[in-house]
Scaffold this motif. Structure first.
Motif, short mmCIF file in Angstrom:
data_model
loop_
_atom_site.label_atom_id
_atom_site.label_comp_id
_atom_site.label_asym_id
_atom_site.label_seq_id
_atom_site.Cartn_x
_atom_site.Cartn_y
_atom_site.Cartn_z
N TYR A 270 47.68 36.22 31.35
CA TYR A 270 46.88 35.60 30.28
C TYR A 270 45.43 35.40 30.72
CZ TYR A 270 45.53 32.56 26.48
OH TYR A 270 44.87 32.03 25.40
N ALA A 271 45.16 34.39 31.54
CA ALA A 271 43.77 34.10 31.92
C ALA A 271 43.22 35.12 32.90
CB ALA A 271 43.68 32.69 32.51
N GLY A 272 44.10 35.74 33.67
CA GLY A 272 43.66 36.75 34.62
C GLY A 272 43.82 36.29 36.06
N THR A 273 43.30 37.07 36.97
CA THR A 273 43.40 36.75 38.40
C THR A 273 42.01 36.36 38.92
OG1 THR A 273 43.12 39.08 38.95
CG2 THR A 273 45.38 38.29 38.68
N SER A 274 41.72 36.65 40.18
CA SER A 274 40.43 36.26 40.76
C SER A 274 40.04 37.22 41.87
CB SER A 274 40.52 34.85 41.34
OG SER A 274 39.35 34.55 42.06
N PHE A 275 38.74 37.47 41.96
CA PHE A 275 38.27 38.29 43.08
C PHE A 275 38.21 37.48 44.38
CE2 PHE A 275 33.93 36.89 44.04
CZ PHE A 275 33.63 36.10 42.93
N LEU A 276 38.31 36.14 44.28
CA LEU A 276 38.20 35.29 45.47
C LEU A 276 39.57 35.14 46.15
CD1 LEU A 276 35.65 32.55 44.31
CD2 LEU A 276 35.32 34.31 46.08
N PHE A 284 33.54 34.52 53.18
CA PHE A 284 32.85 35.31 52.16
C PHE A 284 31.56 34.63 51.72
CE2 PHE A 284 32.40 36.50 47.57
CZ PHE A 284 32.17 37.84 47.74
N GLN A 285 30.47 35.40 51.74
CA GLN A 285 29.19 34.86 51.29
C GLN A 285 29.13 34.97 49.76
OE1 GLN A 285 27.30 33.49 53.72
NE2 GLN A 285 25.88 32.62 52.22
N TYR A 286 29.57 33.92 49.11
CA TYR A 286 29.64 33.90 47.64
C TYR A 286 28.25 33.89 47.02
CZ TYR A 286 30.46 31.88 42.98
OH TYR A 286 30.46 31.62 41.63
N GLY A 287 27.34 33.13 47.65
CA GLY A 287 25.99 33.00 47.10
C GLY A 287 24.96 32.89 48.22
N SER A 288 23.72 32.69 47.82
CA SER A 288 22.65 32.52 48.80
C SER A 288 22.75 31.12 49.43
CB SER A 288 21.30 32.68 48.11
OG SER A 288 21.05 31.54 47.33
N PRO A 319 34.16 20.52 48.67
CA PRO A 319 33.25 21.65 48.49
C PRO A 319 34.00 22.93 48.14
CG PRO A 319 33.55 21.21 50.82
CD PRO A 319 34.31 20.14 50.08
N LEU A 320 33.41 23.74 47.28
CA LEU A 320 33.93 25.07 46.98
C LEU A 320 33.07 26.13 47.66
CD1 LEU A 320 34.59 24.58 43.15
CD2 LEU A 320 36.28 24.46 44.99
N VAL A 321 31.76 25.93 47.57
CA VAL A 321 30.80 26.84 48.22
C VAL A 321 29.80 25.97 48.96
CG1 VAL A 321 28.97 28.52 47.82
CG2 VAL A 321 31.08 28.67 46.50
N VAL A 327 34.27 28.19 50.59
CA VAL A 327 35.07 27.35 51.51
C VAL A 327 36.24 26.62 50.85
CG1 VAL A 327 33.15 26.97 53.12
CG2 VAL A 327 33.50 25.37 51.21
N GLY A 328 36.40 26.70 49.54
CA GLY A 328 37.48 25.90 48.96
C GLY A 328 37.93 26.38 47.60
N TYR A 329 39.15 25.94 47.23
CA TYR A 329 39.76 26.27 45.94
C TYR A 329 40.02 25.00 45.14
CZ TYR A 329 41.01 31.04 47.50
OH TYR A 329 40.99 32.35 47.91
N LEU A 330 40.31 25.20 43.86
CA LEU A 330 40.89 24.17 43.01
C LEU A 330 42.41 24.31 43.15
CD1 LEU A 330 38.70 24.84 39.83
CD2 LEU A 330 38.26 23.20 41.66
N MET A 331 43.08 23.21 43.55
CA MET A 331 44.48 23.36 43.97
C MET A 331 45.42 22.33 43.35
SD MET A 331 43.81 24.01 48.06
CE MET A 331 42.77 22.57 48.23
N SER A 332 46.67 22.75 43.23
CA SER A 332 47.78 21.85 42.90
C SER A 332 48.51 21.50 44.20
CB SER A 332 48.75 22.57 41.96
OG SER A 332 49.28 23.71 42.63
#
Lengths: 481, 447
Positions: A270-276, A284-288, A319-321, A327-332
């Motif tokens: 439904y919502a899809g997966t993730s490249f992360l 992984f260098q997500y951003g600057s 923190p996520l980035v 560096v982090g996820y949203l988790m259950s």
């Protein structure tokens, strides 16, 4: 209430559940909408019920009902157990919830004025005043305004000993002006896109937006957009995104791909997966280096602000980035345990009749150091874009395209002419690695996204996103012929 | 299920509390279950039972609404009091046309007891088959199988009483390989007509064929579109222009196009809430009988659907397309769309394509500009290059930005087979064919 909830938990345990929880939710909303000076909706709705989630034979079952009485509690608990045992027929991965959750306490959204204590007449007066101001603008085709109040009273208990009670208040609203002509349809909204800013808090939040005071301005802008220059097509340039547009960019290209259930494939259909994917965590260098993104459920006004999530995990910040590094996820509890971490309180259900799933809380871009005027002055060539009109992103949250309500050309450090039909497109990590400046705390604001869809059956979540304007280099702009 | 007798009693109890004004009662009972799977495992499995009651209360042309799921006496007292209070606070709307009068509703069959009684074990068995088939191929299946039933009742102070009972079944699955995926979807009001195993095999086959996709350059390509894509095209045209409110406000793609030939001869679209080939519902949410409405006939837009409010404003009768009170700000919406079948087949469409793309599904489609219903979105779950009349190789997903109105002006073939789907937006039933279009504009791609 506690007796009724304990009844479900005791019954579930007695009949073999390894774990069970129950939420009892009463949700009340009151909405008003005004269209072209006419009140076209004045609605009050309430819904109450309970949902029982059980883990039996290593698999999940969930059942819910709108009838809150002992016989129905027994029936629904039995149904949840039957469903869990059916789930176990096609189950290859036993659930591990990690450390027990034993939260206790009460939480109420901080507010100055209970929004439900404001008379209907006073609520209507705000919208009718804003409508009257928009009506002063010549050339508008449609004027719309709305407000929405919500109170959710929620109990949670589980078989590990948790028992919490929460009263969560939200206020939302906004205005929108539409102009038609010159082969164009143009809209302006305030304070947020689609005429809906929303926060946790009291009536004072809605008053602070001063809808009437901004009504003529957005009306005039909608009319001006009909004859504004079109956004240049197929160019690569610098863009500065306003806070509200950036909030949605964060939501779509950071919030969703950091949802660990997507990463583990349970939203694939439904919502899809993730490249992360998980091998990218901490590498992984997500951003600057100016990109810092945080998940928290503590910040004032955020739609993801509460006392505990729907697994009873306490509100927190993580923190996520960090300095651009992922560096982090949203988790259950379940997904965090699988990753070797602990939940950061991101399990939320849209109501009593839905099983909690991983949802954004407040996912925010932390403020940088720039003053907005200095940032514009520092930009030789580019476009300032603000307020979302269109958004689309692929199922891995990688390739995106956004459109905004309004844009302004930037030349030699100065804002210039208005631009219509602005769009920009990119790939998520390239885009965030091209971010070279984020405005400071003075320009940072908590924005609300009260319409985030996910899950089957569908759930609509309310999420918060703090953001200040930011600049992105070398972005592909303009797609419309 | 509450049953017609019990629901009539509840509505009468509400209307008896509304003698000082006029009122409309909407009662919506749902009993639904859904089994969700991913990684070849059931991971969510849920059930819900609820009844929502909405009241619209009128004092002259002042209107207020309220809703609740408390059906006891105190709950009914409260919901009526809130609706009355809202009506008192609301200024009169001079355009309000009043409540409809009683009408005859055609009998439509849309309820199957065995679908309503489907068990979690039954769903697990069906889902388990798809998971096993995927597992045997080293693939990863995910998806959802839902079954349920519902009752919808509309009653008002003028004596309207409309009762409808329905069932529904919907199965969808995405099957993933490491670098490819496939999807299949089927819906019906009878679960026995949703062939879960066949749909699962289709998704598996698409995923297998999609391995090792190549990156291609964006640009204009002829396209052969599965019926899943047609569903998206009709949904977008519906939400952004087939309802009268969007026309009255000048933001519909139909504005300036009614009566003009703007699409191919092969495009005929209508709405019919009585056709058993769809998901019939004989009345709208005001209790007005649904009419069949011709929306596009051989490429010529004919007109939108109306509810009583927009009909009164436009000087037209309602066509029976009102939404529930809490969604009425959207205006009327076509909920039972059909697109006329053609004479082709998917195989023929591919065979007659020298170079083009075969696309299984669109994803995350959003309006970019309303005037011509210009939409952006991604391909997903199966894109293939066609060369010399054959599927040549799979390709990586592409982003498109394309006017759906202009795209339908270049229809080269329509399939003779049509399929019933519950749409992703709103869950409306829609029966659609596959299409071949002469050109489609792709504006980006994935890595």
């Amino acid at each position: 209430m506690k007796t009724l909830m304990s009844r479900a938990l005791d019954l579930a345990r007695l009949r073999g559940a390894q774990y069970a929880d129950i939420r009892v939710v009463h949700n009340r909303t009151e909405n008003i909408s005004v269209r072209d000076g006419v009140v076209d909706g004045l609605d009050a709705s309430e819904t109450e019920g309970f949902g029982v989630r059980v883990l039996a034979n290593g698999a999940w079952g969930f059942a819910s009902s709108g009838q809150l009485n002992p016989a129905e509690v027994d029936l629904v608990t039995d149904q949840a157990l039957q469903i869990a045992r059916a789930s176990a027929l096609v189950n290859r991965q036993k659930v591990d919830l990690g450390p027990a959750v034993t939260s206790q306490g009460t939480y109420t959204t901080p507010y100055q004025t209970d929004p439900f204590s404001v008379s209907l007449e006073d609520r209507l007066a705000v919208l009718l005043a804003a409508d009257a101001e928009m009506a002063k603008v010549q050339g508008l085709r449609t004027r719309a305004s709305n407000l929405s109040l919500q109170h959710e009273h929620k109990y949670f208990a589980n078989t590990e000993g948790a028992f919490t009670e929460q009263n969560l208040y939200e206020v939302g609203g906004g205005i929108q002006a539409m102009a038609v002509g010159n082969g164009e349809v143009q809209m302006r909204s305030y304070p947020n896109s689609f005429a809906r800013q929303q926060v946790t808090g009291g009536w004072e939040a809605l008053l602070s937006w001063d809808l009437p005071g901004n009504a003529q301005r957005i009306g005039s802008e909608a009319v001006a957009l009909l004859t504004a220059e079109p956004c240049p097509r197929n160019i690569t340039t610098n863009i500065i995104l306003g806070g509200a547009q950036l909030a949605l960019q964060v939501h779509e290209s950071c919030g969703h791909p950091t949802e660990l259930d997507r990463v583990y494939g349970t939203e694939a259909a439904y919502a899809g997966t993730s490249f992360l994917t998980t091998e990218k965590l901490d590498t992984f260098q997500y951003g600057s280096p100016v990109v810092n993104l945080t998940a928290d459920s503590l910040r004032p006004l955020g739609l993801g602000t509460f006392g505990w999530d729907d697994e009873g995990v306490p509100a927190q910040s993580s923190p996520l980035v960090k300095d651009g590094l992922f560096v982090g996820y949203l988790m259950s509890r379940e997904t965090a345990s699988r990753l070797g971490r602990t939940s950061n309180a991101c399990m939320r259900a849209s109501g009593w009749n839905r099983m909690p799933i991983i949802r954004m809380v407040n996912v925010s871009l932390e403020p940088g150091t720039w003053d907005f005027d200095d940032l514009v002055a520092d930009t030789d060539d580019g476009i300032y874009m603000e307020l979302n009109r269109s958004w689309s992103i692929d199922d891995k949250r990688y390739n995106f395209q956004f459109g905004t309500e309004i844009g302004y050309e930037i030349k030699n450090g100065k804002m210039g002419r208005m631009l219509r039909n602005c769009t920009y497109t990119g790939l998520t990590p390239e885009f965030w690695n091209n971010c070279d400046a984020v405005c400071n705390q003075k320009h940072w604001q908590m924005w609300g996204t009260p319409n985030c869809g996910k899950g089957q059956p569908g759930q609509v979540a309310h999420t918060g996103h703090g953001a200040a304007p930011a600049r992105f280099r070398n972005i592909k702009v303009g797609v419309l012929k | 299920m509450l049953g017609e007798k019990e629901t009539r009693k509840i509505c009468e109890n509400v209307l008896a509390r509304c003698k000082d004004g006029q009122a409309e009662v909407l009662l919506n009972f749902t009993d639904s279950s859904l089994t969700r799977f991913a990684n070849n495992t059931i991971h969510q499995n849920v059930a819900e039972r609820d009844a929502e009651l909405s009241v619209r209360f009128f004092i002259g042309k002042q209107m207020g609404t309220a809703s609740t799921n408390r059906l006891d006496a105190a709950g009914l007292d409260l919901v009526v009091e809130r609706a009355r209070r809202n009506a008192q606070a609301s200024p009169a709307d001079p355009d309000y046309p009043g409540l409809p009068s009683p009408a005859q509703y055609p009998q439509v069959q849309c309820f199957d007891p065995s679908t309503a009684a489907y068990t979690p074990e039954g769903r697990a068995q069906q889902v388990g088959t798809v998971c096993r088939l995927a597992d045997e191929k080293g693939l990863n299946a995910s998806g959802a199988f839902s079954t349920g039933c519902g009752e919808l009742v509309i009653a008002n102070s003028n004596g309207v009483f409309a009762y409808h009972v329905s069932s529904s079944a919907d199965f969808q699955s995405v099957v993933m390989a490491e670098d490819a995926s496939g999807r299949a979807h089927g819906s019906d009001w009878q679960a026995s007509r949703v062939d879960v195993e066949t749909l699962g095999r289709q998704a598996i086959e698409t995923a297998e064929r999609g391995r090792n996709p190549r990156k291609i350059e964006p640009g204009e390509y002829p396209v052969v579109l599965e019926h899943y894509v047609t569903e998206d095209i009709l949904s977008m045209l519906n939400f952004y222009g087939m309802g009268a409110l969007s026309l009255l406000e000048g933001r519909s793609w139909m504005n300036e196009r009614i009566g003009k030939k703007v699409m191919s001869d092969q495009v005929t679209i209508w709405d019919d809430g009585l056709d058993p080939a769809g998901t019939p519902l004989p009345f709208d949410f005001e209790g007005v009988p649904r009419q069949r409405v011709e929306i596009v006939t051989q490429g010529v837009p004919v007109g939108p659907v109306y509810d009583r409010y927009t009909g009164a404003k436009a000087g037209k009768p309602s066509t029976g397309h009102a939404l529930p009170p809490n969604a009425r700000g959207m205006g009327p919406v076509a909920m039972h769309l059909f697109m006329a079948a053609g004479s082709s087949s998917l195989e023929e469409m591919i065979r007659t394509t020298e170079r083009g793309l075969y696309i299984n599904r669109f994803w995350y489609t959003r309006l970019v500009h309303p005037s011509a219903c210009t939409i952006t979105g991604m391909t997903r779950d199966g894109v293939f290059m066609i060369e010399n009349g054959e599927i040549a190789y799979p390709v990586k997903n592409l982003r498109f930005t394309q006017s759906y109105v202009e795209a339908l002006d270049d229809v080269q073939a329509v399939s003779r087979d049509t399929h019933l789907l519950l749409g992703e937006y709103g869950g409306f039933g829609m029966r659609v064919p596959a299409l071949k279009l002469g050109h489609f504009n792709f504006t980006g791609n994935t890595a």
